[in-house]
Each structure stands twice: as C-alpha cells, then as structure tokens.
Design an enzyme around this catalytic site. Structure first.
Site, mmCIF file in Angstrom:
data_model
loop_
_atom_site.group_PDB
_atom_site.id
_atom_site.type_symbol
_atom_site.label_atom_id
_atom_site.label_comp_id
_atom_site.label_asym_id
_atom_site.label_seq_id
_atom_site.Cartn_x
_atom_site.Cartn_y
_atom_site.Cartn_z
ATOM 1 C CG LEU A 116 -8.393 -8.182 -7.746
ATOM 2 C CD1 LEU A 116 -7.398 -9.328 -7.685
ATOM 3 C CD2 LEU A 116 -9.810 -8.692 -7.592
ATOM 4 N N GLY A 117 -7.609 -4.115 -5.628
ATOM 5 C CA GLY A 117 -7.259 -3.305 -4.457
ATOM 6 C C GLY A 117 -5.992 -2.533 -4.725
ATOM 7 N N GLY A 153 -2.527 -1.539 -2.616
ATOM 8 C CA GLY A 153 -1.759 -1.654 -1.373
ATOM 9 C C GLY A 153 -0.641 -0.648 -1.361
ATOM 10 N N GLY A 154 0.249 -0.835 -0.399
ATOM 11 C CA GLY A 154 1.342 0.103 -0.245
ATOM 12 C C GLY A 154 2.301 0.103 -1.421
ATOM 13 C CG PHE A 155 4.786 -2.523 -1.571
ATOM 14 C CD1 PHE A 155 5.985 -1.899 -1.264
ATOM 15 C CD2 PHE A 155 4.117 -3.229 -0.587
ATOM 16 C CE1 PHE A 155 6.518 -1.997 0.004
ATOM 17 C CE2 PHE A 155 4.647 -3.326 0.679
ATOM 18 C CZ PHE A 155 5.850 -2.706 0.981
ATOM 19 N N GLY A 156 1.581 -0.778 -4.656
ATOM 20 C CA GLY A 156 1.005 -0.668 -5.978
ATOM 21 C C GLY A 156 -0.383 -1.262 -6.030
ATOM 22 C CB SER A 157 -3.156 -0.790 -8.327
ATOM 23 O OG SER A 157 -3.193 0.524 -7.854
ATOM 24 C CE LYS A 199 1.190 -4.834 -4.447
ATOM 25 N NZ LYS A 199 0.362 -5.173 -3.336
ATOM 26 C CG ASP A 243 1.385 -2.932 4.700
ATOM 27 O OD1 ASP A 243 0.800 -2.429 5.689
ATOM 28 O OD2 ASP A 243 1.063 -2.689 3.527
#
Ligand SMILES: *[C@@H]1O[C@H](CO)[C@@H](O)[C@H](O)[C@H]1NC(C)=O
Ligand SMILES: *[C@@H]1O[C@H](CO)[C@@H](O)[C@H](O)[C@H]1NC(C)=O
Ligand SMILES: *[C@@H]1O[C@H](CO)[C@@H](O)[C@H](O)[C@H]1NC(C)=O
Ligand SMILES: *[C@@H]1O[C@H](CO)[C@@H](O)[C@H](O)[C@H]1NC(C)=O
Ligand SMILES: *[C@@H]1O[C@H](CO)[C@@H](O)[C@H](O)[C@H]1NC(C)=O
Ligand SMILES: *[C@@H]1O[C@H](CO)[C@@H](O)[C@H](O)[C@H]1NC(C)=O
Ligand SMILES: *[C@@H]1O[C@H](CO)[C@@H](O)[C@H](O)[C@H]1NC(C)=O
Ligand SMILES: *[C@@H]1O[C@H](CO)[C@@H](O)[C@H](O)[C@H]1NC(C)=O
Ligand SMILES: *[C@@H]1O[C@H](CO)[C@@H](O)[C@H](O)[C@H]1NC(C)=O
Length: 809
Positions: free
Chosen positions: A513-514, A516-520, A535, A630
């Site tokens: 889905l995307g 981010g800063g902390f993982g996929s 996540k 974030d």
C-alpha cells in the site's frame, strides 16, 4: 556563469538560488586603491582595505571577547553590526603588535605577513608561484582575496576562496583537487575567540567521490552527507528546498567541487561555517531586522553525534541545555575555555582515586551508569567470565577508569573516557561502571533512591491504560474476536499475531500500500473478510519487553480521528503492526492525484478539523504527550465517508528516543519538518503543528507546496500565501479546480492558521487544541506575520512569482 557542471541542482545542500556572479567583479580597475594591496602599499596598524562595494573589509583584528593582545589578519563583513570574520591568514600565529607588523607583497610576488620590520620574520605567506613584481592583492565583494597580476586580472595566482579557514562563502568552490589529490578543508576555530585550528573539520572525500565528511581530530569521521546521486546527498534527503536555494556539484577535469550561490546582492550575508562549540556544519543568514544570524540548518542534526563533543569525562545529552556536562565525580577543568566552546581539556576528577596514593582509608568504588553510549577504546578481557572478576580486574590497575560487562564479556577502559552519551535508548547503549573514590559514594544513597523512583515510574506509566476514548469499538471488537479466535489476545485486547498468520493474511506481503518512514505497509485480509493494513517495522532498537509495553500503550489510544491498532507481531527481529484498513486511501491521493474526484471545500475543511482533533488528542489528552513527528498528507487516511484518520503515530517512540535517528528514517517528508528540528534543537509537540500548517497550505491549494515552475525555478506556496495574506489578497490562493467555491470565512481562517502554524518561533505557533477551536469558529485568528525564514527569501519569491506568472499566462 558558464560552467561545465555535471548537474545543476534542482535540490540541494545549502540554501539559495540562481547566482550570476557578474564577471564585472573581476574587471575592477586596478586604479581603485582602497581594495588593493600593492607592492608599494603595505598594510599595517589599523590600516585596512575594503571591497569595492564595501561588503567586506580586510585588516588586523582582535577576536571580540579576547583579552589577550593577539592580532590576526582577517576578512570580515563590513556592513554587519556583529563582527564576523570569514577568513583568517595567521590563524595559529597571532602577532602582538600590528604597528610593527605588515601585510605586504614580497619580492618574490607572494602576499606575506611580516612580524617586526627589524628582523622581518615571515609569520604567514601565500606560498604560491607568481610572476613576481607586478602582483597585487585585491579584496572582492564576494569576500574573496585574490593575488593576481596587476595588469591582467584573470591571471590569479592565489585566492582565499581556495584556502578557506572555517567558513564557506557563496561562490567559493569547495572540493577535491584531482592533480594534487587533496581536499580543501574547513577547520573549526579552537574556541569562539581563538581562530587556531580546532578539533573539528569538514572536507570532501579524500578519494574524490562526491560526498562530504566531518572529522574529529582530522581522522575520525562522525558525519557524512552521503553520496551525491545527481539530485540529493543520500544522507540528507530532507534538505531539498524547504527554503529556496541553489547549488552546483561540478566535475571538472582538474577539480571536483561543490559551490552554492545567491541571487540577491544582499545575500552575500550568508555563510556556511563549522562551529567550534558543537562540531556542526551550520548554514547562517544575516537578518537585518533582528540584527542576528539566523540558523537555517545544522549537520549532524544531533550534537551528540559529534564525536567527543563534550571532551574527556564529559557526557552529551541530546535533549537538554547545556548539552554537555561532566559525568559523576568529575568537574570542568577549565571553566573559561569550556564556556567559550573549547572543551578539549574536558573534565577532571573531584576526588582522587585511592590508588593514586593520597588517601588509603577506603577502597575505590564503582558507579553504575545505565543506558550510556560506551567509549570505543575499550580493552577486552574476554577470559573473565563474570562481573565480579571484571570489577576486580579494573580495580587492580590504577589506570583503569571504568569497566562494562555484557554478554560478549568483560571490557575495561584505561585513561580518559571520550564520547559518552547518557540517556541513550538504542543500539550500542550499555551499562558502564565508573570508578570513583570512596568519598563519592557517601552522598550517593540519595541518588540511588532517586534512580529507583525513576525506574518504577518508567515501568508503570506505559502499563496504565492511557487515553481511553472508545466510540463504537464494541461492535468492532466482537467482530474481530470472531475473526481471530485462534490468536492470543494480550494486554488492552490487542491481538498478538504469529508471523505466519500475517504472512498468509497479506498473501506473502504481495499487495504493497505504501512505504513510510518506519517501514512498508501491505494490505491483508483476516478470516471473516476483515481487511487490515500490515506494517513491517524497520530499524527497531528495542528489546522484546519494551516493544510490547510501547505497543500496548499504542493499542490503548483510541479516537475517531486516529487509525486503530488491531494487533502486532513480535517474533525475534520480525516486528509488525496490524491496523484497521482505510479503503479510501490517503489525503495525498485525493489532493495530488488527478484521476480522483476533486475534494470539495467542505470536505477539505472537515479533514482539517478532524486531523487537528486527532493530533490534539495525541498531544494533550494522552498521558504520554505523543509527538507524531511525521505529519504529511500521506499519513492522513480517509474512511468511506472521507473522514480523516491520522496514521503512523507513536512510531517515533517505538524506534527509540534518539530523534535524529527518527528523522533519518523519515524520508520523503521534507518540506514538513520544522526548522528547530532540522537545526538540532530539542523538539516539542510544536513540530507537529508546523507540519500541520504546511499540510494545511496543501489542502488549500490542492498542490504540493514546492512546485517546479521552470527548469531550475520553484514556487514555494507558503511563501506566496503568507505574502498575499499580509496584503489581504487571499482569494487567488484557493485550488483553481474549486472555481472559487469555498466558504470565504472558513477559507480565510484556514489561510491565517496555516501561516501561524509555520512561524519560526515555536512559541508563536498555536497548540493543536487552539487550532481546533479556531477552525470551529470559536477563536478569533489575527493576521499572522510572515515567518522570518520566509521573509529572508522574499526576493526569490518575487522572482518566482514573476517567472511563474509568465509560465502560466
Ligand atoms: C580602517 O582604516 C581606517 C583608516 O585607514 C581607520 O580609521 C579605521 O579605524 C580602520 N578600521 C578598522 C576596523 O580597523
Ligand atoms: C626574528 O625575531 C623572532 C622574535 O621576534 C625570533 O624568534 C627569530 O628567531 C628572529 N629571526 C631572525 C632571522 O633573527
Ligand atoms: C622573480 O624575479 C627574479 C628576478 O627578479 C627571478 O630570479 C625569479 O626567477 C622570478 N620568479 C618567478 C617565479 O618568476
Ligand atoms: C590575461 O591572462 C589570461 C590567462 O593567462 C590570458 O588568457 C589572457 O590572454 C591575458 N590577457 C591579456 C590582455 O594579456
Ligand atoms: C568525473 O568525470 C569523470 C570523467 O567524466 C569520471 O570518470 C568520474 O568518475 C567523475 N567523477 C565523479 C566523482 O563523478
Ligand atoms: C589527535 O591526533 C594526534 C595524532 O594523530 C594525537 O597526537 C593527538 O593527541 C590527538 N588529539 C586528541 C585530542 O586526541
Ligand atoms: C595497567 O594497564 C595498562 C594498560 O593495559 C598497562 O599498560 C599497565 O601495565 C597495567 N598496570 C599494571 C600495574 O598492571
Ligand atoms: C559489549 O560491550 C562492548 C564494549 O563496548 C561492545 O563492543 C559489544 O558490542 C557489547 N556486546 C553486546 C552484545 O552488547
Ligand atoms: C581520606 O578520606 C577520608 C574520608 O573520605 C577523609 O575524612 C580524610 O580526610 C581523607 N584523608 C586524607 C589524607 O585526604
């Protein structure tokens, strides 16, 4: 400027933009005498030369604040009230009497500083081969001092820009000489009042690759920009223009270098300097209004990442002021130097150790320091199998100052302890037993008690059920229970998943889905057709127990405008979080993707309010005062009814308390990060307010804040908006796709609020609950001032407005 630049950066490292350093500067007539030192006109005493337009001055100076009669030849800003040298000739060899010293062109055509006409000893020299007697030294308006042929100004033999001290000015080329195989180097002053070379330096890679390093004592690297990828330096991706600037990274046949530039003639008052106090590279711009240097950014962000920044037996603290203290049992050796930013002497023992023979009444003891970054020059005593033996080993040798015992074995430290950092909560933290005289322990009983209190508070708080705010959770809970009967339910009714369960639910992590800063994040489906978003966390430094405690705190946070955590997985290094799934995607999808329906104003306003409520809850109602860190449109998810839910909160905390680490993990969020964070100051909930303000601008305009408007020009929407706001012309700011259809009162409130949120001074920004009240119409919002950092760029704004309107019309 004709250049063989490999890439004209659209994004960059230092601030500012479009530099057309006119070549007319180089065509100065040699008849101008005040900017020139010629063979028959040396400089002595209080004589000085000034660049043509008066920007810079060169002469003898005594560093302000210095009490010793030490005179240096230097270049400083002529039009700035705060005396600021940018270059020093004889930085390590001051002269005591300028009237008997002179700066002159010597017989062999070099510029030299002679101390004492009598025996004429050379204190400093440009040491370059020149064409002899027709040479002059000219101070340019860029701050560059050139030694060149009197009749041909393009014949330059030496220039101060090629030999910087601690400052890089716009227009200077800073890099690596392919012929001599040497890099130029910025070296910090020893202290705020001593230009002698200090312990910190900054240079391009000695191998010639396009990356920059900061060094401690010339050799040890403590920071790198990362490699230039043609667009950004890999370790500082967030430094893409929040502010607008331009720089070039150039690969020429004989030189690789970096240079930055300024369009407005006034912006020569911008400098990049390596700070003796913190070891950081800092970018500063002079602000006329406040008569002070404004810090735009600093690298490394965290002062504690700077190796040995607090000196021997000193300890660094990331989030407090002052950031350096002495460790227990030690005191500052030289208070004067320390307060001037020179901590090279470090700290010394208050009470001598027993083995130094002064007091034999009691044996030395050890003070336990937990969660510290251990110094790295340890001696491994692998054969010692337990902590007692390790302690004895240290005690039996007088030069041993500390020991540490962990699963790898026994480690002892002889001599000084350098690079300690306390209150560290990440990989590399350990427990250090510091050797102290027996007398130090007589008062420590109280400390011990205080420590116990700290610890128990730390354990209890997360386990208290924080932030209970359940709306409609019961229905959902029942469904969820049915769906996942086989899983174990743990604290706060979070589900503890097995890794395989989540792997199967996400079909082997196939639908991303995307990231981010902390993982996929991956889409998944639990039995009973309950959709989830999974996540996969990256870069966690926490132990199992701590992870579970933090996750259970997060699980207890429930609010309609916050994404709900359903469960987690913690199997060895595999750490995953399972969230409720939001079918309508993120606010970023809706604002910036052309294939979705345009969000109408009413919906946008509801999203702004909802997001603010969610954040206000995190900031003010949760026991832990969670800072999101974030906030950006990608992290605002929308449900079926397009109501917003904030995602990814609390993760900064999971990753650990070292916020600089967090920042490096937050990639792609540039443009939303508050200036105090970029410059390495302690952060508060107001960093979220700043990001929220930046996002509010994007909600208003329906565009990314930073838009390319031409090949290398930008429009920075917040800059446009704040200026229009001040003159009361906001109508044109609304997303054109809405064709003017917006409640004008709401629209004005949103514009004003956004601008209040991005004020440089965090105290001027509203709190999240004030924002909610204002958006609801229950709090009047005044006209905000243009933030200082934006003000500084007003010139560029005028430029980009002109260029952007010519593009559009
Ligand atoms: C510069 O030189 C002039 C005279 O040449 C002198 O009056 C002035 O004080 C000098 N300024 C500084 C800062 O030394
Ligand atoms: C010049 O004088 C300095 C002290 O002022 C002295 O150290 C140096 O040796 C002298 N040089 C010569 C060549 O006499
Ligand atoms: C400078 O001039 C002298 C004679 O005046 C000459 O011997 C010397 O080679 C010249 N140096 C250079 C670098 O041209
Ligand atoms: C000045 O020096 C440059 C560089 O050496 C040379 O190309 C140019 O012809 C010279 N100009 C004059 C007028 O001598
Ligand atoms: C600079 O250009 C040369 C030749 O084009 C190339 O071989 C070299 O790798 C480049 N250097 C860097 C650091 O990119
Ligand atoms: C810096 O390095 C040099 C040798 O490279 C060493 O002699 C000196 O003691 C070092 N300075 C400090 C403060 O450790
Ligand atoms: C103490 O340790 C130092 C460093 O390992 C060593 O050089 C010294 O010989 C030791 N002294 C004694 C008395 O063991
Ligand atoms: C134990 O401490 C030493 C010394 O600081 C360190 O190098 C090592 O990585 C630590 N081992 C573990 C397992 O933490
Ligand atoms: C030795 O230490 C004890 C207690 O710490 C103190 O009372 C005494 O004065 C010290 N003696 C000397 C000679 O320093």
């Amino acid at each position: 400027m004709a250049c063989s630049s490999s890439s004209i950066a659209s994004s960059c490292f230092f601030f500012f933009f479009f530099f057309h350093l006119s070549f007319s500067l180089l065509q100065l007539s040699s008849s101008a005498s005040t900017d020139t030192i010629s063979a028959n006109q040396p400089l002595s005493g209080n004589q000085n030369i000034t660049s043509k337009d008066g920007n810079f001055r060169l002469g003898f100076f005594v560093p302000p604040g210095s009490s010793s009669p030490s005179y240096y030849i230097g270049i400083w800003y002529n039009k700035i009230s705060a005396f600021t040298p940018v270059w020093v000739a004889n930085r390590a060899t001051p002269v005591t009497d300028p009237t008997t010293s002179e700066l002159r062109i010597s017989g062999d055509g070099n510029l030299v500083l002679l101390a004492n006409n009598f025996n004429a000893s050379i204190i400093w020299s440009t040491n370059s081969a020149t064409s002899n007697s027709t040479v002059v030294a000219v101070l340019l308006d860029t701050g560059n001092l050139q030694l060149r042929d009197e009749s041909n100004s393009s014949l330059v033999f030496w220039q101060s820009f090629d030999h910087p001290t601690d400052t890089l000015l716009p227009g200077a080329k800073f890099g690596f000489n392919k012929i001599t195989k040497r890099s130029q180097r910025l070296t910090s002053w020893k202290s705020k009042i001593d230009p002698a070379p200090g312990i910190f330096s900054f240079a391009m890679d000695q191998e010639g690759s396009f990356q920059y390093f900061s060094f401690w004592n010339s050799s040890r690297t403590y920071w790198t920009s990362g490699l230039w990828d043609g667009r950004i330096f890999s370790q500082i991706p967030e430094l893409v223009p929040v502010y607008i600037y331009n720089f070039q990274v150039v690969n020429e046949t004989d030189k690789n270098y970096f240079t930055y530039s300024v369009s407005n003639p006034n912006y020569f008052k911008s400098r990049c300097v390596i700070d003796p106090d913190s070891g950081q590279i800092q970018q500063l711009t002079w602000m006329e209004n406040s008569n002070s240097w404004l810090l735009f950014w600093a690298q490394p962000r965290s002062k504690c990442s700077v190796y040995g920044v607090c000196g021997s037996f000193g300890s660094c603290h990331d989030l407090s002021t002052p950031f350096c203290t002495c460790i227990k049992g030690f005191t500052i050796k030289s208070q004067t130097d320390w307060s001037l930013g020179d901590r090279s002497q470090g700290c010394e023992r208050v009470a001598s150790l027993q083995c130094s023979g002064q007091n034999n009444s009691e044996e030395d003891g050890f003070f336990k320091m937990e969660n510290v970054r251990l110094p790295d020059n340890s001696l491994s005593l692998a054969m010692l199998g337990n902590s007692q033996d390790c302690e004895q080993a240290c005690l039996s040798n007088c030069s041993c100052n500390a020991y540490s015992f962990n699963s790898t074995g026994c480690f002892v430290w002889h001599g000084e302890l350098l690079n300690l950092q306390e209150e560290l909560n990440e990989l590399g933290a350990g427990t250090l037993y510091l050797r102290l005289a027996a007398s130090e322990f007589q008062t420590s009983e109280i400390n011990k008690k205080r420590m116990v209190a700290h610890i128990s508070a730390g354990v209890i708080v997360p386990s208290v059920v924080v932030c209970l705010f359940i709306i409609g959770a019961l229905v959902w809970k029942r469904e969820r229970k049915r769906a996942i009967q086989n899983s174990k339910v743990v604290q706060n009714s979070l589900v503890s998943f097995m890794y395989d369960e989540l792997r199967i639910a996400t079909k082997n992590f196939s639908e991303k889905l995307g990231a981010g800063g902390f993982g996929s994040v991956f889409k998944g489906s639990l039995p009973g057709s309950i959709d989830i978003a999974v996540k996969k966390l990256e870069g966690l430094y926490q132990g199992e127990k701590q992870f579970r405690a933090e996750v259970s705190t997060l699980g207890a946070i429930q609010h309609v405008n916050l994404i709900r955590l359903i469960g987690f997985c913690s199997q060895g290094t595999k750490k995953l979080l399972a969230y409720e799934f939001m079918p309508s995607g993120s606010l970023a999808d809706h604002l910036f993707r052309s294939n979705l329906n345009v969000l109408d104003w009413k919906t946008r306003y509801q999203i702004a309010i909802g997001t603010a409520r969610g954040l206000a809850y995190l900031h003010e109602q949760c026991r832990d005062n969670i800072i999101h860190c974030d906030i950006k449109p990608e992290n605002i998810l929308l449900d079926d009814a397009l109501l917003p839910k904030v995602a990814d909160f609390g993760l900064a905390k999971l990753v650990g308390r070292n916020f600089s680490k967090v920042l490096t993990t937050i990639r792609g969020s540039r443009g939303y990060i508050a200036p105090e964070w970029i410059s390495g100051m302690p952060i508060t909930t107001k960093v979220d307010v700043y990001s929220y303000g930046m996002m509010l601008f994007e909600i208003i305009s329906g565009k990314r804040n930073l838009m390319h408007t031409g090949e290398s020009s930008f429009e920075f929407f917040p800059l446009v908006a704040t200026n229009k706001l001040v003159i009361g012309d906001v109508k044109t700011l609304l997303d054109q796709r809405l064709e003017g259809k917006a409640n004008s009162e709401e629209f004005e409130i949103a514009c004003k609020l956004a601008c209040w949120c991005i004020q440089d001074d965090e105290n001027s920004r509203p709190t999240m609950s004030q924002i909610v009240q204002a958006l609801e119409g229950n709090l009047d919002v005044g006209i905000p001032p243009v933030p200082r950092s934006l003000q500084a760029l007003n010139e560029s704004w005028t430029r980009s407005i002109n260029s952007s309107s010519s593009h559009q019309d």
